[in-house]
Write a protein that holds these residues in place. Structure first.
Motif, short mmCIF file in Angstrom:
data_model
loop_
_atom_site.label_atom_id
_atom_site.label_comp_id
_atom_site.label_asym_id
_atom_site.label_seq_id
_atom_site.Cartn_x
_atom_site.Cartn_y
_atom_site.Cartn_z
N GLY A 43 15.54 55.84 -34.10
CA GLY A 43 14.33 55.27 -33.50
C GLY A 43 14.62 54.07 -32.62
N GLU A 44 15.52 53.21 -33.06
CA GLU A 44 15.89 52.05 -32.26
C GLU A 44 16.56 52.47 -30.95
N GLN A 46 16.11 55.39 -29.42
CA GLN A 46 15.06 55.97 -28.58
C GLN A 46 14.28 54.87 -27.86
N GLU A 47 13.94 53.82 -28.57
CA GLU A 47 13.22 52.70 -27.96
C GLU A 47 14.06 52.05 -26.86
N TRP A 48 15.37 51.92 -27.10
CA TRP A 48 16.26 51.33 -26.09
C TRP A 48 16.23 52.17 -24.82
N VAL A 50 13.89 54.22 -23.79
CA VAL A 50 12.58 54.10 -23.16
C VAL A 50 12.51 52.82 -22.33
N LYS A 51 12.97 51.72 -22.88
CA LYS A 51 12.95 50.44 -22.16
C LYS A 51 13.84 50.46 -20.92
N GLU A 61 15.63 63.50 -29.50
CA GLU A 61 16.10 62.98 -30.79
C GLU A 61 17.36 63.71 -31.27
#
Length: 79
Positions: A43-44, A46-48, A50-51, A61
């Motif tokens: 999850g972390e 994936q967030e990276w 996205v940013k 995933e």
């Protein structure tokens, strides 16, 4: 209904994205340790992505998990 335009990356751009992700992981482990679960870690990451994504496209995933699993297993063995 028209499909959105497909974004294509050169091999160099793809490699640079993954290199940046590995740097993020190393910093994360150095500063905060290994996450409690692999799902949290995925999850972390994936967030990276996205940013960092200008186009909004991020690896799925399953692809992220495939890249993280060997690292996750190696780090958990030492805990």
């Amino acid at each position: 209904m028209a499909l959105p335009p497909r974004v294509y990356f050169t091999l160099h751009e793809v490699a640079a994205r993954w290199d940046g992700m590995y740097i993020f992981l190393i910093r994360r482990v150095h500063e905060h340790g290994v996450p409690e679960t692999q799902a949290e870690w995925v999850g972390e990451v994936q967030e990276w992505f996205v940013k960092k994504s200008e186009s909004g496209e991020v690896p799925d995933e399953r692809t992220i998990r495939r890249r993280l699993t060997p690292i996750w297993k190696a780090l958990r063995e030492t805990c």
